[in-house]
Every structure is written in C-alpha cells, then in structure tokens.
Design a protein around this motif. Structure first.
Motif, PDB file in Angstrom:
ATOM      1  N   VAL A   1      16.235   5.683 -25.026  1.00 18.25           N
ATOM      2  CA  VAL A   1      16.208   7.111 -25.361  1.00 18.25           C
ATOM      3  C   VAL A   1      17.530   7.734 -24.948  1.00 18.25           C
ATOM      4  N   ARG A   2      18.104   8.523 -25.840  1.00 10.86           N
ATOM      5  CA  ARG A   2      19.382   9.188 -25.546  1.00 10.86           C
ATOM      6  C   ARG A   2      19.112  10.640 -25.161  1.00 10.86           C
ATOM      7  N   ASP A   3      19.731  11.084 -24.037  1.00  7.83           N
ATOM      8  CA  ASP A   3      19.548  12.476 -23.627  1.00  7.83           C
ATOM      9  C   ASP A   3      20.610  13.366 -24.256  1.00  7.83           C
ATOM     10  N   ASN A   4      20.578  14.640 -23.892  1.00  8.43           N
ATOM     11  CA  ASN A   4      21.491  15.609 -24.507  1.00  8.43           C
ATOM     12  C   ASN A   4      22.945  15.377 -24.119  1.00  8.43           C
ATOM     13  N   ASP A   5      23.169  14.617 -23.046  1.00  7.40           N
ATOM     14  CA  ASP A   5      24.537  14.314 -22.613  1.00  7.40           C
ATOM     15  C   ASP A   5      25.059  13.013 -23.216  1.00  7.40           C
ATOM     16  N   GLY A   6      24.268  12.398 -24.081  1.00  9.86           N
ATOM     17  CA  GLY A   6      24.706  11.164 -24.726  1.00  9.86           C
ATOM     18  C   GLY A   6      24.473   9.917 -23.896  1.00  9.86           C
ATOM     19  N   ILE A   7      23.732  10.042 -22.783  1.00  9.41           N
ATOM     20  CA  ILE A   7      23.427   8.886 -21.934  1.00  9.41           C
ATOM     21  C   ILE A   7      22.105   8.273 -22.404  1.00  9.41           C
ATOM     22  N   TRP A   8      22.104   6.957 -22.549  1.00  7.20           N
ATOM     23  CA  TRP A   8      20.906   6.243 -22.974  1.00  7.20           C
ATOM     24  C   TRP A   8      20.169   5.723 -21.741  1.00  7.20           C
TER      25      TRP A   8
ATOM     26  N   VAL B   1       0.815  -1.213   0.000  1.00  5.28           N
ATOM     27  CA  VAL B   1       0.000   0.000   0.000  1.00  5.28           C
ATOM     28  C   VAL B   1       0.848   1.262   0.000  1.00  5.28           C
ATOM     29  N   ASP B   2       2.070   1.173   0.486  1.00 10.17           N
ATOM     30  CA  ASP B   2       2.936   2.353   0.506  1.00 10.17           C
ATOM     31  C   ASP B   2       3.790   2.469  -0.745  1.00 10.17           C
ATOM     32  N   GLY B   3       3.477   1.697  -1.774  1.00  4.38           N
ATOM     33  CA  GLY B   3       4.197   1.826  -3.037  1.00  4.38           C
ATOM     34  C   GLY B   3       5.150   0.685  -3.283  1.00  4.38           C
ATOM     35  N   GLU B   4       5.828   0.762  -4.401  1.00  2.00           N
ATOM     36  CA  GLU B   4       6.744  -0.290  -4.789  1.00  2.00           C
ATOM     37  C   GLU B   4       7.923   0.332  -5.514  1.00  2.00           C
ATOM     38  N   GLU B   5       8.899  -0.495  -5.841  1.00  2.50           N
ATOM     39  CA  GLU B   5      10.080  -0.006  -6.538  1.00  2.50           C
ATOM     40  C   GLU B   5       9.907  -0.164  -8.042  1.00  2.50           C
ATOM     41  N   SER B   6      10.557   0.707  -8.781  1.00  3.10           N
ATOM     42  CA  SER B   6      10.647   0.592 -10.233  1.00  3.10           C
ATOM     43  C   SER B   6      12.120   0.578 -10.599  1.00  3.10           C
ATOM     44  N   ILE B   7      12.410   0.201 -11.835  1.00  2.00           N
ATOM     45  CA  ILE B   7      13.809   0.078 -12.252  1.00  2.00           C
ATOM     46  C   ILE B   7      14.005   0.746 -13.604  1.00  2.00           C
ATOM     47  N   ILE B   8      15.150   1.387 -13.737  1.00  2.00           N
ATOM     48  CA  ILE B   8      15.542   1.987 -15.005  1.00  2.00           C
ATOM     49  C   ILE B   8      17.033   1.727 -15.186  1.00  2.00           C
ATOM     50  N   VAL B   9      17.461   1.626 -16.437  1.00  2.00           N
ATOM     51  CA  VAL B   9      18.853   1.307 -16.754  1.00  2.00           C
ATOM     52  C   VAL B   9      19.427   2.436 -17.609  1.00  2.00           C
ATOM     53  N   SER B  10      20.637   2.849 -17.276  1.00  5.36           N
ATOM     54  CA  SER B  10      21.332   3.837 -18.102  1.00  5.36           C
ATOM     55  C   SER B  10      22.591   3.209 -18.691  1.00  5.36           C
ATOM     56  N   ILE B  11      22.970   3.667 -19.880  1.00 12.03           N
ATOM     57  CA  ILE B  11      24.203   3.223 -20.539  1.00 12.03           C
ATOM     58  C   ILE B  11      24.980   4.464 -20.935  1.00 12.03           C
ATOM     59  N   GLU B  12      26.191   4.571 -20.392  1.00 10.05           N
ATOM     60  CA  GLU B  12      27.056   5.714 -20.675  1.00 10.05           C
ATOM     61  C   GLU B  12      28.250   5.283 -21.527  1.00 10.05           C
ATOM     62  N   ASN B  13      28.954   6.297 -22.027  1.00 10.04           N
ATOM     63  CA  ASN B  13      30.176   6.115 -22.821  1.00 10.04           C
ATOM     64  C   ASN B  13      29.895   5.451 -24.168  1.00 10.04           C
ATOM     65  N   VAL B  14      28.652   5.530 -24.628  1.00 15.38           N
ATOM     66  CA  VAL B  14      28.357   5.040 -25.975  1.00 15.38           C
ATOM     67  C   VAL B  14      28.964   6.027 -26.975  1.00 15.38           C
ATOM     68  N   PRO B  15      29.785   5.567 -27.925  1.00 15.88           N
ATOM     69  CA  PRO B  15      30.346   6.499 -28.913  1.00 15.88           C
ATOM     70  C   PRO B  15      29.256   7.346 -29.557  1.00 15.88           C
ATOM     71  N   SER B  16      29.584   8.600 -29.842  1.00 15.45           N
ATOM     72  CA  SER B  16      28.560   9.577 -30.237  1.00 15.45           C
ATOM     73  C   SER B  16      27.774   9.158 -31.467  1.00 15.45           C
ATOM     74  N   ASP B  17      28.397   8.459 -32.395  1.00 14.59           N
ATOM     75  CA  ASP B  17      27.707   8.066 -33.624  1.00 14.59           C
ATOM     76  C   ASP B  17      27.201   6.631 -33.579  1.00 14.59           C
ATOM     77  N   ALA B  18      27.345   5.960 -32.449  1.00 20.52           N
ATOM     78  CA  ALA B  18      26.803   4.607 -32.308  1.00 20.52           C
ATOM     79  C   ALA B  18      25.327   4.695 -31.889  1.00 20.52           C
ATOM     80  N   ILE B  19      24.567   3.672 -32.224  1.00 18.20           N
ATOM     81  CA  ILE B  19      23.127   3.678 -31.985  1.00 18.20           C
ATOM     82  C   ILE B  19      22.722   2.392 -31.261  1.00 18.20           C
ATOM     83  N   LEU B  20      21.888   2.546 -30.223  1.00 15.36           N
ATOM     84  CA  LEU B  20      21.275   1.387 -29.582  1.00 15.36           C
ATOM     85  C   LEU B  20      19.937   1.090 -30.256  1.00 15.36           C
ATOM     86  N   SER B  21      19.550  -0.177 -30.244  1.00 16.16           N
ATOM     87  CA  SER B  21      18.308  -0.579 -30.910  1.00 16.16           C
ATOM     88  C   SER B  21      17.072  -0.210 -30.109  1.00 16.16           C
ATOM     89  N   ALA B  22      17.249   0.208 -28.854  1.00 14.32           N
ATOM     90  CA  ALA B  22      16.118   0.602 -28.006  1.00 14.32           C
ATOM     91  C   ALA B  22      16.612   1.634 -27.007  1.00 14.32           C
TER      92      ALA B  22
END
Length: 301
Positions: free
Chosen positions: A163-170, A140-161
């Motif tokens: 969202v990339r932010d303005n700092d290049g972190i997915w 009743v007091d809530g639950e946990e959620s999870i999110i994953v970040s990926i850093e140091n991805v080369p600027s021109d490389a692309i992940l298949s899924a």
C-alpha cells in the motif's frame, strides 16, 4: 534472621537482573539460599539447579549474583527466595520473600536481506527482499510483528503488492515480499535506487527497531516500435511526386532517436531529402519527411 533485598525489580529484555542480596549478619551460622519458581529457560550465574527445578546456593554463590533471563523473553514472573540459616546448635531460622520481576519488552533489529536487480524497460522487474523477525518467541506479554517500507520509488512506478501512502512510501508485510516486482513508468529507461526498511514492533509497549538497505534497480532501455503510416501515391512522368510518409516515436522522453530508411528507389530516381548510401538505400530523419518527394528518371514512366 537473614535479610533478602531486591535492589532492582524492573529490567529490560535481554538484560540480566542484578542486585539480589541475601544478608546474614551472624558469622557463626551456615546459610543456604533457595530460588523457587525461576522459569525453566532462565538461569543464575552461580548455584546448582536440582531435579526439583529450584536453584540452591551457599553464601559464596551470592557475590555478584545475576539472574539471566531467556533471550527475547519479556514475560514478567514471580521470584521466590528462601534463606535458611542454621546455627551451631542446629537451630534453623528462615526468611522467605516473593517479588514480581518486570521485564520491559525491547524490539530486536529484524533480519533484512536485499539484492540489486536488473530488468528490461516496460516490464515488471523482480525485487529480491527478505525480512524476518529475530524474536519469534512470543509469550503472555505479547510478541513482535514486522512491517517493511520502501521509499524513493519513482512516482509513476508501481509495486505488485503493498500500500502506498500520501508521501509515496510503500508499506508491505513479509508475505507481500514473495514474488514482488516493480514496474517503472511506461517507456522510462532510467535507473533508480530504492530504500527498504524493516521494522519490528513490540505488541506489549510499541517499542520499534529497524534496519535499512538500498537496492539499485538497473532498467535496461528497450527501443519501442515507432509509428509508421504510408499511403500509395501517383504522379505524372517527369514531375516531382510527393510521398506521404508519417512516422513518430512512441517513447517521447528523449531517450530514443527516430531514423528512417527507404529502399527500392529506382537507381536514377532522386529523393528531395536524405542521403543515399552505396547500396542505394536512402536514410532520412523525421524532419526530412516534411514535403518529401521523389523525382523519377527523366522520361521514365
């Protein structure tokens, strides 16, 4: 009458509740203490839980008594304690107290499993990442959620899924990790290391716990088919005949070297540039194509 004291009423998730005191100043009496409405998955360090779900304790059980909440449970609850004192004449005195116990949610460090990976240049390279919550209890007091970040991805490389932010972190959800791939920049055969971080977030208060792992991405260089353009030529007997040969690398990041071979040259004909091997095949560099000509054997038309 006996006295019931709660020295603490607020605890952190996955911590025991200390400081419950039930005092009886009359040594000529017998005291029984009953804990009501303790959640089924909670327990005490002493006493007996009976079929009615309540805990029954005697005086000696109260020393250093602790209440043990269920692991990962941050639901607040009402605790009722009743102290029953009986004297030598059978007279009974009771004290009852109800107290709300607040459990502050604490995010648990999530599970994160990764593995190094390898793939060919100019292809989608699979990433092995698994992230999951340790605390899946909810409540009743809530639950946990999870999110994953990926850093140091080369600027021109692309992940298949993700969202990339303005700092290049997915940023990705656990569902995004299924069949996840990374496609490096076209013609880039350089290896690189990415950092994966899994965050668990408590919905009740925003508390965050995280864990990070590195993945080495081994990119196997693959030679690209170069450009080669030819045109037929014509020339007079006993003259130098210009050859129109144009060749360029497709991959221009200095990771590849262009070399050319020309075979089928008549045995006594000579090219103006290059080196002929014992099999009669001529080998040239790109620069040697400039002003390249063939001189046929004398009087050979």
């Amino acid at each position: 009458p006996p006295q019931i004291i709660f020295n603490e009423t607020v605890i952190y998730e996955d911590n025991n509740l200390f400081g419950i005191e039930v005092l009886n100043s009359n040594n000529n009496t017998v005291m029984q203490v009953v804990f009501f409405v303790i959640p089924d998955t909670f327990s005490l360090t002493a006493g007996e839980k009976r079929a009615d779900g309540n805990w029954y304790l005697v005086q000696n059980d109260l020393q250093n008594l602790q209440l043990i909440p269920q692991t990962n449970n941050s639901d607040d609850f009402e605790l009722t304690i009743k102290a029953i004192v009986t004297d030598t004449h059978g007279r009974i005195i009771t004290t009852e107290m109800q107290q709300e116990i607040q459990i502050i949610a604490v995010a648990d460090v999530p599970n994160l499993v990764v593995d190094d990976t390898i793939g060919l240049e100019d292809t989608a390279i699979p990433l092995v990442i698994s992230a999951s919550l340790v605390d899946t209890l909810g409540g009743v007091d809530g639950e946990e959620s999870i999110i994953v970040s990926i850093e140091n991805v080369p600027s021109d490389a692309i992940l298949s899924a993700g969202v990339r932010d303005n700092d290049g972190i997915w940023y990705l959800t656990p569902e995004d990790l299924t069949s996840l791939t990374i496609t490096p920049k076209l013609h880039d055969g350089n290896d690189f290391v990415i950092r994966v971080t899994a965050y668990s977030i408590e919905s009740e208060n925003g508390d965050i716990a995280s864990v990070s792992e590195d993945i080495t991405v081994d990119v196997v260089p693959v030679a690209d088919v170069p450009v080669l353009e030819l045109t037929n030529v014509i020339g007079d007997e006993d003259t130098n005949i210009m050859l129109n040969i144009v060749s360029e690398l497709v991959d221009n990041d200095n990771s590849e070297i262009l070399s050319l071979s020309i075979d089928g040259i008549p045995q006594n004909a000579v090219l103006s540039n290059g080196i002929k091997d014992e099999n009669g095949i001529w080998h040239l560099t790109k620069d040697e194509l400039n002003f390249l000509y063939v001189t046929p054997e004398s009087n050979n038309a």
